[in-house]
Design an enzyme around this catalytic site. Structure first.
Site, PDB file in Angstrom:
ATOM      1  CD  GLU A  98      -1.233  -5.881   5.569  1.00 52.82           C
ATOM      2  OE1 GLU A  98      -1.853  -4.868   5.954  1.00 52.82           O
ATOM      3  OE2 GLU A  98      -0.902  -6.075   4.378  1.00 52.82           O
ATOM      4  CB  CYS A 147      -0.989  -0.035   1.158  1.00 57.85           C
ATOM      5  SG  CYS A 147      -2.329   1.173   0.954  1.00 57.85           S
ATOM      6  CG  HIS A 177      -3.475  -3.178   3.284  1.00 53.56           C
ATOM      7  ND1 HIS A 177      -2.513  -2.833   4.207  1.00 53.56           N
ATOM      8  CD2 HIS A 177      -3.937  -2.007   2.775  1.00 53.56           C
ATOM      9  CE1 HIS A 177      -2.402  -1.509   4.267  1.00 53.56           C
ATOM     10  NE2 HIS A 177      -3.262  -0.985   3.403  1.00 53.56           N
TER      11      HIS A 177
END
Length: 582
Positions: A231, A124, A229
């Site tokens: 994660e 990001c 994102h």
């Protein structure tokens, strides 16, 4: 309650088979209470087998360098927008909140990591910081920057653990290989975006509306950035994005293996032309952008020693010009010695292989002296011993043009190989312990020199004609003969000697090493970059990137013993033989 003491008592790092986990530095966000980090980042790194280390946002460059010395990869986390002043722009009315505490530290961190070839993954904000630090461009706001596009909603209301739109991956890209898919479903929380990837990166994924969603290195480096994102998905047990983190940890392990190996072995570049640009008042102790070899780049790339040559372009051969050429040779050697003396706390001149190992043990870089083009000695045989006494370890018999010693690969066959004087020169070089270098020589000169030299021959910066049909390169027959005589061929990084179309990269350099090893055996191959003499290709474009060769060769299953040989032991074996003759 968990018995933590049992865990403590059962853990130690000295047992056989203990394996150090790669350390992944993660750039910390900045909030009301200072440094902070969302759980998904370190959970994903742990899941991939790495050790997460949070790097707070601070501007102390020395501390950042120290941090980079202790990590094996860098993960750039998401967060607030970048201050457009760092991109030379004024703020747009559409600009959202920025995080000034992070901007400068992360720009420095990325550029320093880039110089050191440390693997990087940007997420990001992280992709935007990668692009900004590596000379690309950003949209301060997508809607303002792409007014004619029918934009998707790029800041979803769904929880972060769920996907909201698709992205298409470029076929043949690293990202495509990692994810093994042409399309992904991803989440999205941004309004800034990449506008242009810049000279070091390329676009490898886009959303259906044309918004850039991923970039990666276009220089064959371990750099990747994604706009979404990944994660967050692990937080609900979704492993679909784990290949990204597996890739980062794997690259980190490879980087650490190469870095550790460079600490243990001596690394020698057998040919560089940096003295050619000394007249520009270069700053060898700084990271000087005008040269490919300096103290910073040698340190970053793990290069211990370089043979710097006094290069003499072939010119007229009248008496006055020959005297002037010899004087120019003396001047260049003086300049090299002056440069080394000015940096004596960090480097020294080496005259023998033992000197190189002594300097490495003391933490110093080394420079050896060479002469490129026997034109330097004119017709004066006594100058061979003179230059050997000055410390010259090898002399290339010719360059691009016939001289009084021999015919060049780019000459007109004046002598049919060696002249009678050339045979005397080789005998004198053998006598005084100076290596005979046949890079640039015509095939006729090569075969005759191989026959009359009493010591093994070297080609300090040559490549394989079977892969690149250039008269300057060696045929398989020449390479085999060189090996039979105990000599070495040092693969060079000049793009025109790696590929005829000139579009070479580190991948081509590796292929030339492979071919040379298959033809000659691992004991007769090395590396001679020709840096600052037009050597250098994407992936290994300067001394700072030489560790990338080691990383690639490790992936190709070359052993540590192999790499010791390629990075200098082969060349130094010949040097010892030549110097023992005297």
């Amino acid at each position: 309650m968990h018995d933590w003491k049992a865990t403590y008592n059962g853990f130690h790092t000295s047992f056989p088979g203990y394996k150090r986990r790669p350390v992944i530095g993660i750039s910390g966000n900045f909030g009301e209470r200072g440094c902070e980090l969302a759980e998904g980042y370190y959970r994903s790194i742990l899941e991939a087998g790495g050790t997460p280390l949070v790097i707070p946002p601070y501007e102390d460059a020395d501390a950042l360098v120290t941090t980079l010395e202790h990590i094996d990869a860098l993960l750039l986390s998401g967060g607030g927008d970048l201050n457009p002043l760092y991109l030379g722009e004024e703020p747009s009315p559409a600009l959202h909140s920025i995080c000034p505490q992070r901007d400068l530290p992360e720009l420095l961190l990325i550029r320093l990591a880039y110089d050191r070839q440390i693997p990087m993954l940007g997420i990001c904000r992280g992709i935007q910081m990668l692009v900004a630090a590596l000379d690309g461009e950003l949209h301060q706001d997508i809607r303002e920057g792409m007014p004619e596009a029918r934009l998707l909603k790029h800041s979803q209301d769904l929880p972060r653990e769920y996907a909201s739109h698709t992205v298409t991956l470029a076929k043949g890209s690293l990202l495509h290989d990692i994810m093994d898919s042409e399309q992904l479903t991803v989440n999205s929380f941004h309004h800034q975006a990449v506008r242009a990837a810049g000279p070091h990166l390329r676009v490898v994924a886009e959303a259906p509306d044309g918004v850039i969603e991923a970039v990666e290195s276009c220089e064959h480096k371990s750099i990747l950035g994604v706009q979404w994102h990944p994660e967050c998905f692990i937080l609900r047990g979704d492993r679909s994005m784990m290949p990204l983190f597996d890739w980062l940890v794997s690259e980190a392990a490879n980087y650490r293996q190469a870095r550790d190996l460079h600490h243990r072995m001596l690394t020698l570049d057998s040919h560089c032309d940096t003295p050619m640009v000394f007249h520009q008042n270069i700053q060898f102790h700084q990271r000087d952008p005008r040269i490919l070899v300096d103290l910073h780049k040698m340190t970053e790339g793990g290069l211990d020693a370089s043979i710097m040559v006094a290069y003499l372009p072939q010119g007229e051969r009248d008496d006055d010009t020959l005297l002037a050429t010899t004087a120019k040779t003396e001047q260049i050697i003086n300049q090299i010695e002056t440069m080394v003396a000015a940096n004596c706390t960090a480097m020294d001149i080496a005259r023998t292989p033992d000197d190189l190992y002594r300097l490495k043990a003391s933490g110093k870089r080394a420079v050896m002296l060479g002469i490129e083009n026997g034109y330097a000695i004119g017709r004066d045989l006594s100058l061979v011993e003179h230059f050997r006494q000055r410390g010259v370890v090898y002399m290339t018999l010719c360059h691009n043009g016939d001289n009084d010693i021999c015919d060049s690969a780019r000459g007109h066959g004046e002598h049919g190989g060696l002249s009678n004087f050339g045979r005397e020169i080789i005998a004198e070089m053998n006598r005084v312990g100076m290596m005979v270098d046949l890079s640039h020589a015509a095939e006729t000169s090569f075969w005759q020199a191989l026959e009359c030299s009493s010591t093994p021959i070297v080609c300090s910066h040559s490549s394989c004609r079977a892969l690149c049909d250039h008269p300057r390169n060696l045929t398989d027959e020449q390479m085999q003969a060189l090996a039979r005589n105990g000599g070495v061929m040092q693969v060079t990084l000049y793009e025109g000697f790696l590929r005829r179309d000139g579009k070479a990269s580190i991948l081509d350099a590796i292929e030339h090493i492979h071919h040379a090893v298959s033809v000659m055996g691992i004991e007769h191959v090395g590396i001679g970059t020709d840096f600052d003499g037009d050597g250098g290709v994407p992936g290994v474009a300067s001394a700072s990137e030489l560790i990338n060769l080691t990383r690639r060769l490790l992936r190709e299953r070359y052993s540590e013993t192999d790499l010791h040989l390629l990075w200098g032991e082969n060349f130094l074996r010949v040097m010892r033989l030549c110097q023992q003759v005297k």
